[in-house]
Design a protein around this motif. Structure first.
Motif, PDB file in Angstrom:
ATOM      1  N   GLU A 141       4.255  -0.814   9.457  1.00  0.00           N
ATOM      2  CA  GLU A 141       4.730  -1.474  10.407  1.00  0.00           C
ATOM      3  C   GLU A 141       5.079  -2.805  10.177  1.00  0.00           C
ATOM      4  O   GLU A 141       4.327  -3.228   9.479  1.00  0.00           O
ATOM      5  CB  GLU A 141       3.591  -1.155  11.538  1.00  0.00           C
ATOM      6  CG  GLU A 141       4.051  -2.007  12.822  1.00  0.00           C
ATOM      7  CD  GLU A 141       2.719  -2.011  13.872  1.00  0.00           C
ATOM      8  OE1 GLU A 141       2.972  -2.623  14.839  1.00  0.00           O
ATOM      9  OE2 GLU A 141       2.009  -1.420  13.495  1.00  0.00           O
ATOM     10  N   PHE A 142       6.309  -3.549  10.645  1.00  0.00           N
ATOM     11  CA  PHE A 142       6.353  -4.703  10.214  1.00  0.00           C
ATOM     12  C   PHE A 142       7.170  -5.429  11.457  1.00  0.00           C
ATOM     13  O   PHE A 142       8.030  -4.668  12.337  1.00  0.00           O
ATOM     14  CB  PHE A 142       7.394  -4.668   9.030  1.00  0.00           C
ATOM     15  CG  PHE A 142       8.735  -3.797   9.210  1.00  0.00           C
ATOM     16  CD1 PHE A 142       9.800  -4.016   9.503  1.00  0.00           C
ATOM     17  CD2 PHE A 142       8.582  -2.403   8.962  1.00  0.00           C
ATOM     18  CE1 PHE A 142      11.013  -3.324   9.535  1.00  0.00           C
ATOM     19  CE2 PHE A 142       9.539  -1.607   8.911  1.00  0.00           C
ATOM     20  CZ  PHE A 142      10.811  -2.155   9.304  1.00  0.00           C
ATOM     21  N   PRO A 143       7.192  -6.898  11.266  1.00  0.00           N
ATOM     22  CA  PRO A 143       8.033  -7.643  12.096  1.00  0.00           C
ATOM     23  C   PRO A 143       9.402  -7.693  11.885  1.00  0.00           C
ATOM     24  O   PRO A 143      10.011  -7.977  10.983  1.00  0.00           O
ATOM     25  CB  PRO A 143       7.411  -9.062  11.924  1.00  0.00           C
ATOM     26  CG  PRO A 143       6.826  -9.035  10.922  1.00  0.00           C
ATOM     27  CD  PRO A 143       6.391  -7.703  10.321  1.00  0.00           C
ATOM     28  N   THR A 144      10.063  -6.972  12.854  1.00  0.00           N
ATOM     29  CA  THR A 144      11.702  -6.765  12.839  1.00  0.00           C
ATOM     30  C   THR A 144      12.448  -8.120  13.077  1.00  0.00           C
ATOM     31  O   THR A 144      13.680  -8.043  12.591  1.00  0.00           O
ATOM     32  CB  THR A 144      12.083  -5.920  13.847  1.00  0.00           C
ATOM     33  OG1 THR A 144      11.784  -6.326  15.010  1.00  0.00           O
ATOM     34  CG2 THR A 144      11.402  -4.512  13.560  1.00  0.00           C
ATOM     35  N   MET A 145      11.887  -9.279  13.198  1.00  0.00           N
ATOM     36  CA  MET A 145      12.547 -10.462  13.292  1.00  0.00           C
ATOM     37  C   MET A 145      12.552 -10.977  11.906  1.00  0.00           C
ATOM     38  O   MET A 145      13.584 -12.011  11.630  1.00  0.00           O
ATOM     39  CB  MET A 145      11.900 -11.563  14.100  1.00  0.00           C
ATOM     40  CG  MET A 145      11.848 -10.977  15.673  1.00  0.00           C
ATOM     41  SD  MET A 145      13.405 -10.992  16.213  1.00  0.00           S
ATOM     42  CE  MET A 145      13.881 -12.947  16.326  1.00  0.00           C
ATOM     43  N   LEU A 146      12.168 -10.561  10.750  1.00  0.00           N
ATOM     44  CA  LEU A 146      12.178 -10.741   9.513  1.00  0.00           C
ATOM     45  C   LEU A 146      13.419 -10.009   8.902  1.00  0.00           C
ATOM     46  O   LEU A 146      13.367  -8.705   9.411  1.00  0.00           O
ATOM     47  CB  LEU A 146      11.111 -10.503   8.760  1.00  0.00           C
ATOM     48  CG  LEU A 146       9.949 -11.584   8.661  1.00  0.00           C
ATOM     49  CD1 LEU A 146       8.710 -10.922   7.900  1.00  0.00           C
ATOM     50  CD2 LEU A 146      10.441 -12.944   8.369  1.00  0.00           C
ATOM     51  N   PRO A 147      14.318 -10.386   8.147  1.00  0.00           N
ATOM     52  CA  PRO A 147      15.274  -9.795   7.614  1.00  0.00           C
ATOM     53  C   PRO A 147      14.720  -8.349   6.710  1.00  0.00           C
ATOM     54  O   PRO A 147      13.658  -8.705   5.867  1.00  0.00           O
ATOM     55  CB  PRO A 147      16.210 -10.540   6.505  1.00  0.00           C
ATOM     56  CG  PRO A 147      15.860 -11.828   7.305  1.00  0.00           C
ATOM     57  CD  PRO A 147      14.670 -11.832   7.627  1.00  0.00           C
ATOM     58  N   HIS A 148      15.180  -6.986   6.923  1.00  0.00           N
ATOM     59  CA  HIS A 148      14.730  -5.996   6.269  1.00  0.00           C
ATOM     60  C   HIS A 148      15.543  -4.844   5.917  1.00  0.00           C
ATOM     61  O   HIS A 148      16.709  -4.857   6.897  1.00  0.00           O
ATOM     62  CB  HIS A 148      13.547  -5.514   7.127  1.00  0.00           C
ATOM     63  CG  HIS A 148      13.905  -5.060   8.610  1.00  0.00           C
ATOM     64  ND1 HIS A 148      13.987  -5.720   9.389  1.00  0.00           N
ATOM     65  CD2 HIS A 148      14.270  -3.708   9.208  1.00  0.00           C
ATOM     66  CE1 HIS A 148      14.505  -5.360  10.654  1.00  0.00           C
ATOM     67  NE2 HIS A 148      14.755  -4.164  10.302  1.00  0.00           N
ATOM     68  N   ALA A 149      15.326  -3.987   5.075  1.00  0.00           N
ATOM     69  CA  ALA A 149      16.127  -2.986   4.790  1.00  0.00           C
ATOM     70  C   ALA A 149      15.029  -2.008   4.119  1.00  0.00           C
ATOM     71  O   ALA A 149      14.141  -2.320   3.328  1.00  0.00           O
ATOM     72  CB  ALA A 149      17.292  -3.335   3.854  1.00  0.00           C
ATOM     73  N   ILE A 150      15.601  -0.870   4.026  1.00  0.00           N
ATOM     74  CA  ILE A 150      14.689   0.426   3.609  1.00  0.00           C
ATOM     75  C   ILE A 150      15.554   1.218   2.945  1.00  0.00           C
ATOM     76  O   ILE A 150      16.550   1.710   3.133  1.00  0.00           O
ATOM     77  CB  ILE A 150      13.966   1.189   4.844  1.00  0.00           C
ATOM     78  CG1 ILE A 150      12.987   0.327   5.662  1.00  0.00           C
ATOM     79  CG2 ILE A 150      13.171   2.315   4.323  1.00  0.00           C
ATOM     80  CD1 ILE A 150      12.722   1.188   6.969  1.00  0.00           C
ATOM     81  N   GLY A 151      14.963   1.698   1.598  1.00  0.00           N
ATOM     82  CA  GLY A 151      15.763   2.825   0.807  1.00  0.00           C
ATOM     83  C   GLY A 151      14.735   3.619   0.083  1.00  0.00           C
ATOM     84  O   GLY A 151      13.662   3.481   0.132  1.00  0.00           O
ATOM     85  N   ALA A 152      15.366   4.255  -1.005  1.00  0.00           N
ATOM     86  CA  ALA A 152      14.596   5.099  -1.751  1.00  0.00           C
ATOM     87  C   ALA A 152      14.181   4.323  -3.105  1.00  0.00           C
ATOM     88  O   ALA A 152      15.120   3.807  -3.419  1.00  0.00           O
ATOM     89  CB  ALA A 152      15.254   6.607  -1.856  1.00  0.00           C
ATOM     90  N   GLU A 153      13.178   5.046  -3.771  1.00  0.00           N
ATOM     91  CA  GLU A 153      12.925   4.668  -5.158  1.00  0.00           C
ATOM     92  C   GLU A 153      12.781   5.620  -6.022  1.00  0.00           C
ATOM     93  O   GLU A 153      11.957   6.459  -5.791  1.00  0.00           O
ATOM     94  CB  GLU A 153      11.896   3.435  -5.406  1.00  0.00           C
ATOM     95  CG  GLU A 153      11.681   3.047  -6.551  1.00  0.00           C
ATOM     96  CD  GLU A 153      10.345   2.131  -6.462  1.00  0.00           C
ATOM     97  OE1 GLU A 153      10.639   0.954  -6.664  1.00  0.00           O
ATOM     98  OE2 GLU A 153       9.129   2.514  -6.699  1.00  0.00           O
ATOM     99  N   GLY A 154      13.463   5.768  -7.104  1.00  0.00           N
ATOM    100  CA  GLY A 154      13.105   6.841  -8.082  1.00  0.00           C
ATOM    101  C   GLY A 154      13.527   8.309  -7.922  1.00  0.00           C
ATOM    102  O   GLY A 154      12.953   9.219  -8.388  1.00  0.00           O
ATOM    103  N   GLY A 155      14.652   8.412  -6.641  1.00  0.00           N
ATOM    104  CA  GLY A 155      14.949   9.666  -6.253  1.00  0.00           C
ATOM    105  C   GLY A 155      14.664   9.807  -4.796  1.00  0.00           C
ATOM    106  O   GLY A 155      14.578   8.735  -4.041  1.00  0.00           O
ATOM    107  N   PRO A 156      15.293  10.844  -4.193  1.00  0.00           N
ATOM    108  CA  PRO A 156      15.225  11.016  -2.874  1.00  0.00           C
ATOM    109  C   PRO A 156      14.015  10.760  -2.087  1.00  0.00           C
ATOM    110  O   PRO A 156      12.771  11.051  -2.667  1.00  0.00           O
ATOM    111  CB  PRO A 156      15.594  12.529  -2.526  1.00  0.00           C
ATOM    112  CG  PRO A 156      16.273  12.804  -3.801  1.00  0.00           C
ATOM    113  CD  PRO A 156      15.769  12.150  -5.009  1.00  0.00           C
ATOM    114  N   CYS A 157      14.161  10.197  -0.814  1.00  0.00           N
ATOM    115  CA  CYS A 157      12.955  10.041  -0.173  1.00  0.00           C
ATOM    116  C   CYS A 157      13.332  10.073   1.239  1.00  0.00           C
ATOM    117  O   CYS A 157      14.302  10.173   1.702  1.00  0.00           O
ATOM    118  CB  CYS A 157      12.642   8.318  -0.293  1.00  0.00           C
ATOM    119  SG  CYS A 157      11.801   7.861   0.992  1.00  0.00           S
TER     120      CYS A 157
END
Length: 182
Positions: A141-157
């Motif tokens: 859970e994170f503050p969305t007013m900070l620039p953010h992005a989500i992705g995978a590491e080392g294969g599908p997620c």
């Protein structure tokens, strides 16, 4: 509604006397309310809702048969479910294969609240200038007013994300490519 009052009381571990004291009713009146032997006045409903730490809406809502919800296909985020507890919440299940882009135009900052849990694989959350690994069965859970992005590491997620209305609006244009640098 009478069953709901009793169920909420029992879930709190309260006796009839405990709830009656909190609601400023006699235990016998509360017992008759729960057993359907006494009519409920609106002011009693409000008092009982407060005493049970719930809203009047939740206390009087009718039972529903639509327990199972069906997802809506979303071309950007995968499947999306609406959460009935709050019409402003959206639940998105997404499979990611690429690492998050640290390109400034791909990092989002917006009002709202976001949570996600990793169902499989390892996700990477870029949050401002920090990088967090979130593994299977971990949540963020994170503050969305900070620039953010989500992705995978080392294969599908695969992740299950929960967005409030403001956060959902902040991600509407995720499918647009980042602007070209000049």
């Amino acid at each position: 509604m009478r069953k709901r009052i009793r169920a909420l009381r029992v879930a709190q571990g309260w006796s009839l006397e405990d709830l009656a004291t909190r609601a400023r009713l006699s235990p016998s009146s509360l017992s008759r309310i729960e057993n359907g032997q006494r009519r409920l006045a609106l002011d009693q409903l409000v008092t009982l809702a407060r005493a049970l730490d719930t809203s009047l809406d939740q206390l009087v809502q009718t039972d529903t048969d639509d327990v199972v919800s069906h997802p809506v296909a979303d071309g950007v985020h995968g499947l999306r479910w609406s959460v009935k507890a709050d019409p402003g919440l959206s639940v998105v299940r997404k499979r990611m294969t690429d690492p998050p882009s640290d390109h400034p135009a791909r990092l989002r900052a917006h009002p709202g609240r976001e949570w996600f849990v990793v169902l499989s694989g390892t996700a990477v959350l870029l949050l401002g200038d920090r990088r967090f690994r979130v593994e299977t069965n971990q949540a963020a859970e994170f503050p969305t007013m900070l620039p953010h992005a989500i992705g995978a590491e080392g294969g599908p997620c695969e992740v299950l994300g929960i967005f409030d209305r403001d956060a959902r609006r902040g991600h509407r244009s995720d499918d647009k490519p980042p602007p070209q640098e000049r």
